[in-house]
Design an enzyme around this catalytic site. Structure first.
Site, short mmCIF file in Angstrom:
data_model
loop_
_atom_site.label_atom_id
_atom_site.label_comp_id
_atom_site.label_asym_id
_atom_site.label_seq_id
_atom_site.Cartn_x
_atom_site.Cartn_y
_atom_site.Cartn_z
N LYS A 163 -5.92 0.29 2.81
CA LYS A 163 -5.36 1.20 3.81
C LYS A 163 -6.13 2.52 3.91
CE LYS A 163 -0.95 -0.89 3.80
NZ LYS A 163 0.43 -0.68 4.10
N TYR A 214 5.77 12.24 5.53
CA TYR A 214 6.83 11.27 5.81
C TYR A 214 7.47 11.66 7.13
CZ TYR A 214 11.10 8.53 5.24
OH TYR A 214 12.13 7.65 5.43
N HIS A 256 8.25 2.40 15.31
CA HIS A 256 7.06 1.62 14.95
C HIS A 256 6.60 0.93 16.23
CE1 HIS A 256 4.81 -1.41 12.32
NE2 HIS A 256 4.74 -1.90 13.55
N ARG A 262 -4.95 -10.45 11.91
CA ARG A 262 -4.47 -11.84 12.02
C ARG A 262 -3.45 -11.90 13.15
NH1 ARG A 262 0.62 -10.64 10.33
NH2 ARG A 262 0.75 -9.05 8.74
P1 ADP Z 1 3.10 -2.47 4.95
O1 ADP Z 1 1.68 -2.92 4.96
O2 ADP Z 1 3.70 -2.58 3.58
O3 ADP Z 1 3.92 -3.09 6.02
P2 ADP Z 1 2.89 0.00 6.52
O4 ADP Z 1 1.92 1.08 6.26
O5 ADP Z 1 2.63 -0.87 7.71
O6 ADP Z 1 3.07 -0.88 5.19
O7 ADP Z 1 4.33 0.62 6.66
C1 ADP Z 1 5.47 -0.19 6.77
C2 ADP Z 1 6.64 0.63 7.29
O8 ADP Z 1 6.89 1.75 6.43
C3 ADP Z 1 6.42 1.24 8.66
O9 ADP Z 1 6.73 0.34 9.71
C4 ADP Z 1 7.43 2.38 8.60
O10 ADP Z 1 8.74 1.89 8.77
C5 ADP Z 1 7.31 2.87 7.18
N1 ADP Z 1 6.30 3.97 7.04
C6 ADP Z 1 4.98 3.83 6.76
N2 ADP Z 1 4.36 5.03 6.75
C7 ADP Z 1 5.30 5.97 7.01
C8 ADP Z 1 5.29 7.42 7.14
N3 ADP Z 1 4.17 8.14 6.98
N4 ADP Z 1 6.46 8.02 7.44
C9 ADP Z 1 7.62 7.30 7.59
N5 ADP Z 1 7.69 5.96 7.48
C10 ADP Z 1 6.55 5.29 7.19
#
Ligand code: ADP
Length: 446
Positions: free
Chosen positions: A116, A202, A208, A291
């Site tokens: 990431k 955060y 999303h 993917r």
């Molecule tokens: P993963 O690969 O585990 O799915 P992501 O980075 O895609 O991780 O994040 C998954 C979810 O976590 C996001 O859809 C959101 O709900 C929450 N999330 C991720 N980053 C943040 C952030 N900076 N602030 C608030 N929520 C977050």
């Protein structure tokens, strides 16, 4: 074009890939564990090979077995589906080294987006907005404190090799940063074998929203609009819709343009999704999936484009058959993930399916590999079906969803259908007013 494709997956996505292949005149090879001998993806495929014992580590993740299966059946290419080995760069490289085509991007792009931190850095340098945070990994508590002070609390500590919503810890204030930092690192180490973490602001109430792209080997890149996947529980998506009720046409076009330009510069190949958090009119990139995604059918419904077919065409070296201006978004689509789980506790509920009657009619699609008499095994993901509805408007799609959920009969195992029914009756959902934390409050209310 390929003569034969081996599908390195199971369940509904294996069937989904099989369907695309058959419509293209390509023969299919299913692989399966001993627990899946009776599975629908095995029954429908032209050939099948048992690749190991029930646990995924012995079968679906067993690269040596998969490559032997491809060799003995004479397959030309391997489609990894989603999950399992789909984002494993070493596997993609092995596939290529053994003389098969990997239906997906290059191992280098999978590796870049799988971490990431490098993913964020790569897209940021190409003009994509990212969540404010540490530039790169944070290795000690003092630095974590420094970054958190700079960007302001609350902050989120995330594992750089995280996935599936695991490996994330929130620190609401300076009092919490020490504990959050060490737990996040320990969890990252035990879950992903890598304790590298980074820090992000955060966001309190984002949505999303993700953008689907397709890129061929001739420099053509298109986006297929957006999906709203804000309805999540423990960062796991439960219901997705396209287009997002929160975006207007100008915002959609602008983010689509930003993404296609970045993907073009990257030289990326195949289907991919850039995931963003969206708050107060701003987009913040969080990760890229290299993917096909579980929720791809909502995009297929509103664009009429078969995304798996495009993946196969691109991997076979063919150009995209259209440009951005040929793609139009029509109507609205919603997908419900139907899991074999208790709809209140979310405890997995594997077991034997009795009566089974899926809904049908105009604008209704069910992607599933289950059938009456099928036993849902306890070893894998609990997703057993996806119900996708399409209507001319969001309201028409919602009415259709209620109707289709009402028709769906799955006896013998508990499912998330009752939760979806409750959702379709909630005024906030009906009005499209929700963020990524909304569903957790909703399920908490009961
Ligand atoms: P993963 O690969 O585990 O799915 P992501 O980075 O895609 O991780 O994040 C998954 C979810 O976590 C996001 O859809 C959101 O709900 C929450 N999330 C991720 N980053 C943040 C952030 N900076 N602030 C608030 N929520 C977050």
């Amino acid at each position: 074009m390929f003569d034969k494709v081996l599908i390195a997956n199971r369940g509904e996505i294996a069937l989904r890939v099989h369907r695309a292949c058959k419509e293209m005149g390509i023969a299919t090879v299913a692989v399966h564990s001993t627990a899946d001998a009776e599975a629908m993806h095995v029954r429908l495929a032209d050939e099948s090979v048992c690749i190991g014992e029930a646990p995924a580590a012995s079968s679906y993740l067993n690269t040596a077995s998969l490559l032997s299966a491809a060799t003995i059946t004479g397959a030309d290419a391997i489609h990894p589906g989603y999950g399992l080995l789909s984002e494993n760069a070493e596997f993609a490289q092995m596939v290529v080294d053994h003389g098969f085509v990997f239906i997906g991007p290059s191992p280098d792009h999978i590796r870049m987006m799988g971490d990431k931190i490098t993913a964020k850095e790569a897209v940021r340098s190409l003009g994509v907005p990212v969540v404010p945070g540490s530039d790169g990994a944070v290795r000690d508590e003092a630095r974590a404190r420094g970054v958190a002070e700079e960007i302001g609390y609350p902050v989120l500590i995330k594992a750089s090799s995280g996935g599936g919503g695991r490996g994330m810890k929130v620190a609401a204030s300076a009092d919490e940063i020490g504990a959050a930092f060490s737990t996040a690192r320990a969890e990252a180490k035990s879950n992903f074998g890598n304790d590298e973490v980074y820090i992000e602001k955060y966001l309190a109430r984002p949505r999303h929203i993700e953008i689907q792209v397709l890129a061929d080997g001739f420099g053509n890149v298109v986006h297929l609009g957006d999906r709203d996947c804000s309805l999540q529980r423990r960062h796991q998506k439960l219901l997705e819709e396209a287009p997002s009720p929160a975006l207007n046409a100008a915002e959609r076009a602008a983010i689509g343009q930003t993404v296609t330009s970045a993907i073009g510069k990257l030289g990326y190949l195949g289907a991919g999704t850039l995931e963003f958090l969206y708050e107060d009119g701003e987009f913040y990139f969080i990760e890229m999936n290299t993917r096909v995604q579980v929720e791809h059918p909502v995009t297929e419904a509103i664009t009429g484009i078969d995304i798996v077919r495009e993946q196969i065409r691109i991997a076979a070296g063919l150009p995209l058959g259209y440009a951005q201006e040929d793609i139009s978004l029509s109507g609205h689509a919603i997908e419900c993930r139907i899991n074999a789980e208790n709809p209140e506790t979310f405890v997995p509920a594997p077991g034997r399916i009795g009566l089974y009657h899926p809904p049908g009619g105009l604008g209704v699609r069910v992607d599933s590999a289950i059938y009456a008499g099928y036993t849902v095994p306890p070893y894998y993901d609990s997703l057993i079906a996806k119900l996708i509805v399409h209507g001319r408007t969001r309201n028409e799609a919602l009415m259709r969803l209620r109707r289709a959920l009402g028709e769906y009969v799955i006896e013998g195992v508990e499912t998330t259908i009752p939760l979806h029914v409750r959702l379709t009756e909630d005024p906030n959902f009906v009005n499209g007013v929700y963020d990524i934390h909304w569903l957790e409050r909703f399920v908490g209310l009961k």
